[in-house]
Design an enzyme around this catalytic site. Structure first.
Site, PDB file in Angstrom:
ATOM      1  N   GLU A   1      -3.412 -25.297 -19.644  1.00  0.00           N
ATOM      2  CA  GLU A   1      -4.542 -24.712 -20.353  1.00  0.00           C
ATOM      3  C   GLU A   1      -5.272 -25.771 -21.176  1.00  0.00           C
ATOM      4  O   GLU A   1      -4.657 -26.577 -21.877  1.00  0.00           O
ATOM      5  CB  GLU A   1      -4.068 -23.587 -21.275  1.00  0.00           C
ATOM      6  CG  GLU A   1      -3.573 -22.350 -20.542  1.00  0.00           C
ATOM      7  CD  GLU A   1      -4.695 -21.515 -19.960  1.00  0.00           C
ATOM      8  OE1 GLU A   1      -5.862 -21.968 -19.979  1.00  0.00           O
ATOM      9  OE2 GLU A   1      -4.410 -20.402 -19.475  1.00  0.00           O
TER      10      GLU A   1
ATOM     11  N   ASN B   1      -1.106   6.495  -3.872  1.00  0.00           N
ATOM     12  CA  ASN B   1      -2.510   6.836  -4.093  1.00  0.00           C
ATOM     13  C   ASN B   1      -3.277   7.211  -2.837  1.00  0.00           C
ATOM     14  O   ASN B   1      -4.171   8.046  -2.887  1.00  0.00           O
ATOM     15  CB  ASN B   1      -3.218   5.669  -4.796  1.00  0.00           C
ATOM     16  CG  ASN B   1      -2.861   5.589  -6.261  1.00  0.00           C
ATOM     17  OD1 ASN B   1      -1.692   5.672  -6.625  1.00  0.00           O
ATOM     18  ND2 ASN B   1      -3.859   5.456  -7.119  1.00  0.00           N
TER      19      ASN B   1
ATOM     20  N   ASP C   1     -12.509  -3.110 -18.517  1.00  0.00           N
ATOM     21  CA  ASP C   1     -11.642  -4.289 -18.595  1.00  0.00           C
ATOM     22  C   ASP C   1     -10.526  -4.053 -19.608  1.00  0.00           C
ATOM     23  O   ASP C   1     -10.692  -3.307 -20.584  1.00  0.00           O
ATOM     24  CB  ASP C   1     -12.447  -5.519 -19.025  1.00  0.00           C
ATOM     25  CG  ASP C   1     -13.356  -6.036 -17.925  1.00  0.00           C
ATOM     26  OD1 ASP C   1     -13.286  -5.501 -16.809  1.00  0.00           O
ATOM     27  OD2 ASP C   1     -14.139  -6.970 -18.191  1.00  0.00           O
TER      28      ASP C   1
ATOM     29  N   TRP D   1       0.463   6.507 -16.654  1.00  0.00           N
ATOM     30  CA  TRP D   1       0.487   5.596 -17.794  1.00  0.00           C
ATOM     31  C   TRP D   1       0.255   6.282 -19.132  1.00  0.00           C
ATOM     32  O   TRP D   1       0.229   5.628 -20.158  1.00  0.00           O
ATOM     33  CB  TRP D   1      -0.543   4.481 -17.593  1.00  0.00           C
ATOM     34  CG  TRP D   1      -0.045   3.397 -16.699  1.00  0.00           C
ATOM     35  CD1 TRP D   1       0.544   2.220 -17.073  1.00  0.00           C
ATOM     36  CD2 TRP D   1      -0.060   3.388 -15.273  1.00  0.00           C
ATOM     37  NE1 TRP D   1       0.892   1.483 -15.964  1.00  0.00           N
ATOM     38  CE2 TRP D   1       0.534   2.170 -14.844  1.00  0.00           C
ATOM     39  CE3 TRP D   1      -0.504   4.282 -14.298  1.00  0.00           C
ATOM     40  CZ2 TRP D   1       0.671   1.837 -13.498  1.00  0.00           C
ATOM     41  CZ3 TRP D   1      -0.364   3.953 -12.973  1.00  0.00           C
ATOM     42  CH2 TRP D   1       0.216   2.740 -12.572  1.00  0.00           C
TER      43      TRP D   1
ATOM     44  N   CYS E   1       4.264  -0.498 -13.667  1.00  0.00           N
ATOM     45  CA  CYS E   1       4.216  -1.724 -12.866  1.00  0.00           C
ATOM     46  C   CYS E   1       5.594  -2.267 -12.503  1.00  0.00           C
ATOM     47  O   CYS E   1       5.818  -2.705 -11.368  1.00  0.00           O
ATOM     48  CB  CYS E   1       3.383  -2.782 -13.568  1.00  0.00           C
ATOM     49  SG  CYS E   1       4.033  -3.387 -15.138  1.00  0.00           S
TER      50      CYS E   1
ATOM     51  N   HIS F   1       2.314  -7.583 -17.201  1.00  0.00           N
ATOM     52  CA  HIS F   1       2.172  -6.904 -15.918  1.00  0.00           C
ATOM     53  C   HIS F   1       3.165  -7.526 -14.945  1.00  0.00           C
ATOM     54  O   HIS F   1       3.415  -8.734 -14.979  1.00  0.00           O
ATOM     55  CB  HIS F   1       0.751  -7.008 -15.384  1.00  0.00           C
ATOM     56  CG  HIS F   1       0.543  -6.319 -14.065  1.00  0.00           C
ATOM     57  ND1 HIS F   1       0.974  -5.032 -13.831  1.00  0.00           N
ATOM     58  CD2 HIS F   1      -0.025  -6.739 -12.910  1.00  0.00           C
ATOM     59  CE1 HIS F   1       0.665  -4.687 -12.597  1.00  0.00           C
ATOM     60  NE2 HIS F   1       0.073  -5.719 -12.012  1.00  0.00           N
TER      61      HIS F   1
ATOM     62  N   ALA G   1       0.814  -1.216   0.000  1.00  0.00           N
ATOM     63  CA  ALA G   1       0.000   0.000   0.000  1.00  0.00           C
ATOM     64  C   ALA G   1       0.846   1.263   0.000  1.00  0.00           C
ATOM     65  O   ALA G   1       0.448   2.292  -0.569  1.00  0.00           O
ATOM     66  CB  ALA G   1      -0.927   0.004   1.217  1.00  0.00           C
TER      67      ALA G   1
ATOM     68  N   GLU H   1      -8.037 -27.735 -15.273  1.00  0.00           N
ATOM     69  CA  GLU H   1      -8.035 -26.264 -15.403  1.00  0.00           C
ATOM     70  C   GLU H   1      -9.454 -25.735 -15.517  1.00  0.00           C
ATOM     71  O   GLU H   1      -9.825 -24.738 -14.893  1.00  0.00           O
ATOM     72  CB  GLU H   1      -7.194 -25.859 -16.614  1.00  0.00           C
ATOM     73  CG  GLU H   1      -7.020 -24.349 -16.783  1.00  0.00           C
ATOM     74  CD  GLU H   1      -8.062 -23.740 -17.706  1.00  0.00           C
ATOM     75  OE1 GLU H   1      -8.330 -22.527 -17.590  1.00  0.00           O
ATOM     76  OE2 GLU H   1      -8.627 -24.486 -18.530  1.00  0.00           O
TER      77      GLU H   1
ATOM     78  N   TYR I   1       1.986  -0.356 -23.422  1.00  0.00           N
ATOM     79  CA  TYR I   1       2.097  -1.774 -23.074  1.00  0.00           C
ATOM     80  C   TYR I   1       0.823  -2.292 -22.424  1.00  0.00           C
ATOM     81  O   TYR I   1       0.620  -3.504 -22.313  1.00  0.00           O
ATOM     82  CB  TYR I   1       3.312  -2.018 -22.184  1.00  0.00           C
ATOM     83  CG  TYR I   1       3.114  -1.731 -20.708  1.00  0.00           C
ATOM     84  CD1 TYR I   1       2.833  -2.755 -19.809  1.00  0.00           C
ATOM     85  CD2 TYR I   1       3.227  -0.441 -20.200  1.00  0.00           C
ATOM     86  CE1 TYR I   1       2.661  -2.509 -18.460  1.00  0.00           C
ATOM     87  CE2 TYR I   1       3.063  -0.182 -18.853  1.00  0.00           C
ATOM     88  CZ  TYR I   1       2.780  -1.207 -17.987  1.00  0.00           C
ATOM     89  OH  TYR I   1       2.605  -0.956 -16.651  1.00  0.00           O
TER      90      TYR I   1
ATOM     91  N   ASN J   1     -15.613 -10.801 -12.881  1.00  0.00           N
ATOM     92  CA  ASN J   1     -16.536 -11.820 -13.374  1.00  0.00           C
ATOM     93  C   ASN J   1     -15.808 -12.866 -14.217  1.00  0.00           C
ATOM     94  O   ASN J   1     -16.433 -13.699 -14.873  1.00  0.00           O
ATOM     95  CB  ASN J   1     -17.679 -11.186 -14.168  1.00  0.00           C
ATOM     96  CG  ASN J   1     -17.196 -10.541 -15.467  1.00  0.00           C
ATOM     97  OD1 ASN J   1     -15.995 -10.391 -15.695  1.00  0.00           O
ATOM     98  ND2 ASN J   1     -18.146 -10.152 -16.305  1.00  0.00           N
TER      99      ASN J   1
ATOM    100  N   ASP K   1       1.228  -6.974  -4.957  1.00  0.00           N
ATOM    101  CA  ASP K   1       1.253  -6.042  -6.087  1.00  0.00           C
ATOM    102  C   ASP K   1       1.083  -4.621  -5.573  1.00  0.00           C
ATOM    103  O   ASP K   1       0.029  -4.266  -5.026  1.00  0.00           O
ATOM    104  CB  ASP K   1       0.139  -6.388  -7.072  1.00  0.00           C
ATOM    105  CG  ASP K   1       0.313  -5.709  -8.421  1.00  0.00           C
ATOM    106  OD1 ASP K   1       1.142  -4.786  -8.517  1.00  0.00           O
ATOM    107  OD2 ASP K   1      -0.380  -6.093  -9.373  1.00  0.00           O
TER     108      ASP K   1
END
Length: 630
Positions: free
Chosen positions: A376, A160, A258, A170, A206, A264, A155, A381, A470, A239, A287
Site C-alpha cells: 500500500e 438465489n 456501496d 443478513w 459469507c 468477508h 452458483a 500499487e 459485521y 468505479n 465466491d
C-alpha cells in the site's frame, strides 16, 4: 494406457464380473478416507482391476488382472508440493478467520469432505445446477474442466437462482431457520439439503458459503482453501471508490449501495488457466456469497489472483469485482442540512487488510495480502490502480462509461484528485479503548483530541455509538451525546466515557459489534470524522479430553465455561461435531460432559458451541491425535 495380457487360445471370452480392487486402489489414490465402498480414483494415476472371464471352450472361469492408466498430461489441478496437497485436498477440518483487522479471531470449521454421502451430495450439487438442467450432455462433458466446475459450484452453493444449498440472510430474526453463527461445519448443512430433497438450508452468511464450497471442491479433488479479507469493499457500480455519507451527527446515510464489511470470506482454488495463459495459473478466487450477478447469475469467479494483483480487471471471471474488494479507495462525505456535502476523509489504504488463510499443517494464520496487491502506498500499487481505472473506463465523476482512448489519462488524473479532501482539518482525534471489552461488562473509552494549530480552537463534538452487523450496517443506536471543547494552541485533551452493559445488552446483535463515531467541527479547517469498531470478546470455553483417544474406543470430553454476566443464564445448549469423531452433530442440554467414539485415526478437530438466549455463540475447538488400537 491399458495393459492387458490374455492367452490367445480362448475364443470370445465373456466377462463374468469385474473386481475394481476398491481397497487397493483407494489406498494408492489417497481416497481411503471417503466413507464409500466404491472405488474412487484420481486422474493421471494407474489403477488395478480384476476381470473374471467365462470361456465357452473349457467352461472354466479364469481371472486376469489389468493395470490401467487414464493419462492426463499436465493435470490442471495438480499441486507439486505434498504438504500443500495434504492441506488443501485431504485436510477435513480447518480455521476460518473473522473479527476485525485489529482483533482477528479463529473459528474452527468441519469440512468433512470424506464423511458418508458427502461425495454423492457434491455430485448432486452439479446435477442440480442450471447448466445441467439446461443441457445435461454439455454439462457432463465440461466436468473435466476445473474452471467450469468451480464456477458452477459457486452458483449452486447459494440458493438465489435455483434450489441451491444455502439461503443467505443478513438481518432480522432467524426463527424460521438456523442462525448463521450456529453452524460449525459443512456436513450437517449438506446432509440437510440432500435429505430435504434439495430445499435450501436456512440460513448462511459469507463464512458459511465459503465453508460449504471448500467442502464440495475438496471432495471433488480440487485443491481449495478459505480466505478472509478484512475491510472488504462491496463496490456495486465498480468505479473503485467506496463513498460513505454521514450527517452532521455522524449517522450513516444510505445514498448508495456501496459498503465496507468488517470482513468477508471467500475461497481460492488451485488450477491452470488455459483460457488466460500460464501467467494466470495458480490460486483462483471463487465466491459463493450472493452479492452481485455475473452473466445474469449470482456467481463469482474464478478470478486469478495474479490478474487482481496486476490490475487486469478485464479478464474472466469477475476480476474487477474482486479487485475492488481489496483495492477500492474509501471516501467519506458529510452532508449538511442545506444539501451541501463536503468530502472530509479519503483513504487509499483502508480497504483489503490482513488477507488471511490457515497455514499448511498448523492452526495458525498466514497473511496472503501480497498475493492480491503490491504494498500500500507504493508507486507500483498506484500504477496498478490507475491501470484498473483505465480498463474500467472510470471518469472523474466516478461513473463507468466508454470514453475515448486519448481522454482516459486526464480522466484518471481527475478521478485521483477527487479522492483528496478539499481542505484539511485543524484538529486530530483518536478513540482509545481503556480495557479489552468483554461481553457483560462496561466498555470504557477515551477520546483524545489534539489541536493542530498554534491558536485557540473551539470544537463541537457529536458522538454516537451503534450496534452493527459485521457488514458495518448500524442496527440500533446505543449512545449519543454532544459537547463543546476549548483547546489551547497545540493542546491535547482527553475525554473519558463509557458504554454501560445496561445500555448495550438489549441492542447488541449476534455479531457483538459496536461502532463509535465522533464528528468534530472546528472554527478553522474541515470537519473531522473519527471511528472505532469494537467487538465484545466472548468468555473462554475450555475443552478437556478425559483419557487417550483411540479409534473405536469411547472417551469422555469435559467442557468448562464461566458465565460472564451478573445474572443467571438459562436454556443453554452445547453443540459438538468433528469429522472422524462424531458421525452426526451432537446436542447436549443437561451436562457439560459427553462421550465421543472416534472412528478414524489421525489428527482430528473437535468443535463445541455453547448457545444461550442471553448472548451469542461461545465457540471453541481442540485438536486430537487419534491412534490405532494397539
Amino acid at each position: 494406457m491399458l495393459l492387458i495380457n490374455l492367452p490367445c487360445i480362448f475364443l470370445a471370452p465373456k466377462p463374468a464380473n469385474v473386481n475394481w480392487q476398491s481397497k487397493l486402489n483407494k489406498a494408492a489414490h489417497h481416497t481411503s478416507d471417503y466413507s464409500s465402498t466404491e472405488a474412487i480414483l484420481r486422474r493421471g494415476q494407474a489403477f488395478t482391476i480384476t476381470l473374471n472371464f467365462q470361456t465357452n471352450v473349457l467352461e472354466k472361469q479364469l481371472s486376469f488382472q489389468l493395470t490401467c492408466l487414464i493419462l492426463f498430461l499436465d493435470d490442471d489441478v495438480y499441486m507439486a508440493n505434498e504438504k500443500e496437497r495434504q492441506e488443501y485436498v485431504l485436510n477435513d477440518s480447518g480455521i476460518i478467520f473473522q473479527g476485525l483487522e485489529k482483533y482477528i479471531q479463529q473459528e474452527a470449521w468441519n469440512y468433512g469432505q470424506f464423511e458418508e454421502d458427502i461425495l454423492d451430495i457434491s455430485l448432486a450439487i452439479l446435477d442440480r445446477s442450471l447448466n445441467h438442467r439446461q443441457d445435461p450432455a454439455v454439462d457432463v462433458s465440461n466436468r473435466n474442466n476445473p474452471i467450469y466446475v468451480s464456477r458452477v459450484v459457486s452458483a449452486t452453493v447459494n440458493s438465489n437462482d435455483e434450489k441451491g444449498v444455502v439461503q443467505g440472510k443478513w438481518n432480522g430474526k432467524y426463527c424460521s431457520g438456523t442462525n448463521p453463527l450456529h453452524w460449525s461445519g459443512s456436513v450437517t448443512i449438506l446432509r440437510k439439503w440432500y435429505r430435504g430433497r434439495y430445499k435450501p438450508v436456512r440460513y448462511g452468511q459469507c463464512w458459511v458459503f465459503a465453508g460449504v464450497m471448500c467442502t464440495v471442491l475438496r471432495s471433488l479433488g480440487i485443491p481449495t482453501r478459505v480466505i478472509t479479507n478484512f475491510n472488504s469493499a462491496h463496490d456495486t457500480n465498480i468505479n473503485l471508490s467506496i463513498d460513505k455519507y454521514i450527517d452532521i451527527s455522524g449517522k450513516t446515510l444510505y445514498l448508495n449501495e456501496d459498503s465496507v464489511w468488517n470482513f468477508h470470506v471467500w475461497n481460492e482454488s488451485w488450477f491452470v488457466r488455459r483460457d488466460l495463459g500460464s501467467f494466470y495459473d495458480g490460486w483462483q478466487v471463487l465466491d459463493a456469497t450472493p452479492q452481485e450477478r455475473s452473466k445474469g447469475i449470482f456467481q463469482c469467479g474464478p478470478a486469478s489472483t495474479r490478474a487482481i494483483k496486476e490490475g487486469d480487471v478485464n479478464l474472466d471471471y469477475d476480476s474487477s469485482f474482486v479487485f475492488a474488494e481489496v483495492n477500492a479507495d474509501y471516501v467519506t462525505w458529510i452532508c449538511y442540512s442545506n444539501k451541501r456535502k463536503e468530502r472530509i476523509y479519503s483513504d487509499t489504504r483502508k480497504i483489503g487488510k490482513f488477507i488471511s488463510t490457515k497455514a499448511v499443517g498448523i492452526n495458525s494464520r498466514v497473511d496472503v495480502t501480497d498475493n492480491y496487491k503490491y504494498p500500500e502506498g507504493s508507486l507500483k500499487e498506484r500504477q496498478v490502480y490507475k491501470k484498473a481505472l483505465k480498463l474500467l473506463g472510470v471518469r472523474s465523476t466516478g461513473r463507468r462509461t466508454k470514453i475515448r482512448r486519448h481522454r482516459r489519462r486526464s480522466s484518471v488524473a481527475q478521478r485521483q484528485n477527487m479522492t483528496e479532501p478539499a481542505r484539511k482539518p485543524s484538529i486530530s482525534g483518536k478513540l482509545i479503548l481503556s480495557a479489552s471489552p468483554v461481553i457483560g461488562q462496561d466498555v470504557l473509552l477515551t477520546f483524545a483530541l489534539r489541536n493542530l494549530i498554534s491558536d485557540f480552537n473551539t470544537v463541537k463534538i457529536k458522538l454516537r455509538a451503534s450496534a452493527i452487523l459485521y457488514t458495518r450496517k448500524p442496527k440500533t443506536e446505543i449512545l449519543q451525546w454532544s459537547r463543546f471543547i476549548k483547546l489551547g494552541p497545540e493542546e491535547v485533551k482527553e475525554i473519558s466515557f463509557k458504554i454501560s452493559y445496561s445500555q448495550y445488552k438489549n441492542s447488541l446483535t449476534d455479531d457483538r459489534k459496536i461502532l463509535v463515531t465522533a464528528v468534530c467541527e472546528a472554527k478553522q479547517g474541515a470537519s473531522l470524522l473519527v471511528e472505532k469498531d469494537i467487538i465484545l470478546q466472548d468468555p473462554f470455553i475450555t475443552i478437556k479430553v478425559l483419557g487417550p483417544t483411540v479409534v473405536h474406543k469411547a472417551v469422555n470430553v469435559q467442557v468448562t465455561f464461566t458465565n460472564p454476566l451478573s445474572e443467571v443464564v438459562t436454556d443453554c445448549v452445547l453443540r459438538a461435531e468433528g469429522s472422524g469423531l462424531l458421525k452426526e452433530q451432537l446436542k447436549i442440554n443437561s451436562t457439560v460432559q459427553f462421550e465421543i467414539i472416534p472412528y478414524k485415526t489421525g489428527t482430528r478437530q473437535l468443535q463445541v458451541d455453547l448457545v444461550c438466549t442471553h448472548f451469542s455463540d461461545i465457540k471453541g475447538f481442540i485438536t486430537l491425535d487419534v491412534t490405532p488400537v494397539q
